[in-house]
Scaffold this motif. Structure first.
Motif, short mmCIF file in Angstrom:
data_model
loop_
_atom_site.label_atom_id
_atom_site.label_comp_id
_atom_site.label_asym_id
_atom_site.label_seq_id
_atom_site.Cartn_x
_atom_site.Cartn_y
_atom_site.Cartn_z
N GLU A 60 -25.30 17.04 -10.58
CA GLU A 60 -25.71 18.43 -10.76
C GLU A 60 -26.62 18.87 -9.62
O GLU A 60 -26.46 19.96 -9.06
N MET A 61 -27.59 18.04 -9.26
CA MET A 61 -28.50 18.38 -8.18
C MET A 61 -27.77 18.50 -6.85
O MET A 61 -27.97 19.44 -6.08
N LEU A 62 -26.88 17.55 -6.57
CA LEU A 62 -26.17 17.54 -5.29
C LEU A 62 -25.23 18.74 -5.15
O LEU A 62 -24.88 19.12 -4.03
N GLY A 63 -24.85 19.34 -6.28
CA GLY A 63 -23.99 20.52 -6.23
C GLY A 63 -24.74 21.83 -6.28
O GLY A 63 -24.13 22.90 -6.32
N ASP A 64 -26.07 21.77 -6.27
CA ASP A 64 -26.90 22.97 -6.41
C ASP A 64 -27.46 23.36 -5.05
O ASP A 64 -28.26 22.64 -4.46
N GLY A 65 -27.06 24.53 -4.55
CA GLY A 65 -27.48 25.00 -3.23
C GLY A 65 -28.95 25.32 -3.11
O GLY A 65 -29.43 25.62 -2.01
N ARG A 66 -29.68 25.27 -4.23
CA ARG A 66 -31.12 25.56 -4.17
C ARG A 66 -31.93 24.35 -3.69
O ARG A 66 -33.14 24.45 -3.50
N GLU A 310 -36.73 26.96 -5.09
CA GLU A 310 -37.29 27.74 -6.20
C GLU A 310 -37.42 26.82 -7.40
O GLU A 310 -36.98 25.66 -7.35
N ASP A 311 -38.04 27.28 -8.46
CA ASP A 311 -38.11 26.47 -9.67
C ASP A 311 -36.69 26.25 -10.20
O ASP A 311 -35.91 27.21 -10.33
N VAL A 312 -36.35 25.00 -10.48
CA VAL A 312 -35.01 24.66 -10.95
C VAL A 312 -35.12 23.75 -12.16
O VAL A 312 -35.93 22.82 -12.17
N GLU A 313 -34.29 24.02 -13.18
CA GLU A 313 -34.24 23.12 -14.33
C GLU A 313 -32.99 22.25 -14.23
O GLU A 313 -31.87 22.74 -14.10
N LEU A 314 -33.21 20.95 -14.25
CA LEU A 314 -32.12 19.97 -14.21
C LEU A 314 -32.20 19.09 -15.44
O LEU A 314 -33.22 18.43 -15.66
N ASP A 315 -31.16 19.08 -16.22
CA ASP A 315 -31.09 18.18 -17.38
C ASP A 315 -32.33 18.34 -18.26
O ASP A 315 -32.90 17.36 -18.75
N THR A 356 -23.10 5.85 -4.31
CA THR A 356 -23.63 5.17 -3.13
C THR A 356 -23.37 5.97 -1.86
O THR A 356 -24.19 5.95 -0.92
N LEU A 357 -22.25 6.67 -1.80
CA LEU A 357 -21.91 7.49 -0.63
C LEU A 357 -22.22 8.96 -0.88
O LEU A 357 -21.68 9.84 -0.20
N SER A 358 -23.09 9.23 -1.84
CA SER A 358 -23.51 10.57 -2.23
C SER A 358 -22.34 11.35 -2.85
O SER A 358 -21.36 10.75 -3.30
N TYR A 359 -22.44 12.69 -2.84
CA TYR A 359 -21.49 13.51 -3.60
C TYR A 359 -21.58 14.94 -3.09
O TYR A 359 -22.61 15.36 -2.56
N GLY A 360 -20.51 15.70 -3.27
CA GLY A 360 -20.53 17.12 -2.93
C GLY A 360 -20.56 17.35 -1.43
O GLY A 360 -19.97 16.61 -0.65
N VAL A 361 -21.29 18.40 -1.01
CA VAL A 361 -21.29 18.78 0.41
C VAL A 361 -21.94 17.70 1.28
O VAL A 361 -21.71 17.65 2.49
#
Length: 412
Positions: A60-66, A310-315, A356-361
């Protein structure tokens, strides 16, 4: 110290945690991820950072542009990490954010596509066997790191970039210094990096005038005017590929060989069909390899951090604007949810969504190349030398950025 009850026993949920037996470490990772999605850590450099434990939260974090890396690239913030990041790494693409990161990534992906990687696989097999021939001629025991695991990916990244064969020895020497922040003086690192940059800039200039079938030619002669790259943009791409293209890959090859040798049941499965088993073996090595060879495991690792804009809510957890966050891949790969029996080294897993090789962009740009090199490197070694065995303990440089295996003595 906080604890939780798991399967009728008290398990510590302290994080980071000191070296403990591998089975206990697995229990701790499960308990920590079940209790909370992340923990705030104070790093040796750069201050505090949130370490994410859950695989789903990490994605979720890795897909969040913030979440961005610009403050680290500009020098506004020190990277909160276990070691002091070399300045040259902060100029590379992994510290860029969209949209510039997207532009760079699109151009590079054309040259490291699965199709191109497949086309150079035969040359990787040929060179791996050349190295094995040299090891046999030299005679056992050998240090697999120096005689095989580093040389193979260096050859492949040199091929990809277009480094002429006669320049390979000095290219390897300069490249080897890029992450040697703990065992070379700063002056030596700067000298090697300067020589590497000067050499690469000359090669880029030549490829603009005399393009060939290689990555530097592709980048130096991008056809779409809007996608054209300056020398200043190409150089950090080349540096990142050099660092990630052999240092990490060499380490994974050694980890894979070591993991199989320390797990005879899995080695037996692998030896029955090295080429067929290589793809799933590589994914399991990426997910669990270091755990499969360790007697003790310390909790607390991480990929390159990000900063919240910015303030972000994750999980259900609030990350405040300006706070740093990273993924702890050991935690996320062992949170008890992504694969069954995650504490077991099982090379037959058909589904293995590790991070291990990260995710997303920010998924590793060279992943197709690294996977191919690992598959070829491990399979060819055991096909030629099925009786390969350890001749002592692996030596790990724990002061280095990637904690590489620097000595893996083997005989056959």
């Amino acid at each position: 110290m906080s604890t939780t009850e798991t399967a009728g026993k008290a398990v510590s949920t302290e994080f980071p945690f000191p070296p403990v037996a591998t089975n206990e470490a697995m229990d701790r990772y499960h308990a920590i991820a079940a209790e909370r999605p992340m923990t705030k850590m104070t790093m040796p450099f750069g201050g505090e950072v949130w370490a994410i434990h859950r695989s789903a939260t990490a994605r979720e974090m890795l897909g969040d542009g913030r979440f961005v890396r610009e403050p680290f690239r500009t020098g506004e913030r020190v990277v909160p990490y276990f070691v002091d990041f070399p300045d040259f790494l902060k100029t590379t693409m992994q510290f860029e954010d969209p949209p510039h990161h997207t532009k760079l990534r699109k151009l590079v992906q054309r040259s490291i596509s699965p199709k191109r990687v497949k086309a150079i696989r035969d040359s990787a097999v040929e060179f791996a066997n050349h190295l094995i021939d040299e090891m046999i001629a030299k005679g056992a025991p050998v240090n697999l790191v120096e005689d095989y695991a580093v040389a193979l990916p260096v050859q492949m990244i040199a091929n990809l970039l277009g480094v002429p064969p006669e320049d390979r020895p000095k290219f390897q020497k300069w490249s080897s210094a890029t992450l040697a922040v703990a065992n070379m003086s700063e002056e030596e690192v700067v000298a090697n990096m300067t020589e590497l940059v000067v050499y690469m800039m000359g090669l880029i200039e030549d490829r603009r005038k005399n393009p060939r079938e290689d990555l530097l030619s592709d980048l130096a002669n991008a056809r779409d005017k809007d996608d054209s790259l300056t020398d200043g943009e190409i150089m950090p791409i080349a540096l990142l590929l050099i660092v990630a293209g052999f240092d990490n890959t060499a380490n994974f090859i050694c980890t894979g060989v070591h993991s199989l040798l320390r797990n005879p049941d899995q080695l037996e499965i692998f030896l029955a069909d090295p080429d067929g088993m290589a793809p799933t073996t590589v994914e399991e090595v990426l997910r669990h390899g270091r755990m499969a060879v360790a007697d003790v495991v310390a909790g607390g690792s991480g990929l390159v951090p990000f900063v919240a804009t910015e303030d972000v809510e994750l999980d259900g957890h609030r990350i405040a604007k300006g706070e740093a966050v990273l993924i702890d891949p050991a935690s996320a790969n062992h949170d008890g949810t992504i694969v069954e029996n995650d504490a077991v080294f099982d090379i037959r897993r058909s589904t293995n969504p590790h991070l291990t090789l990260s995710y997303g962009v920010h998924h590793c740009l060279g992943a197709p190349l690294a996977r191919m090199e690992m598959q070829v490197g491990i399979a060819e070694l055991f096909k030629r030398l099925p009786g390969v065995r350890l001749e002592g303990e692996a030596v790990v440089d724990t002061d280095n950025l990637v904690q590489p295996i620097v000595d893996l003595p083997v005989s056959w």
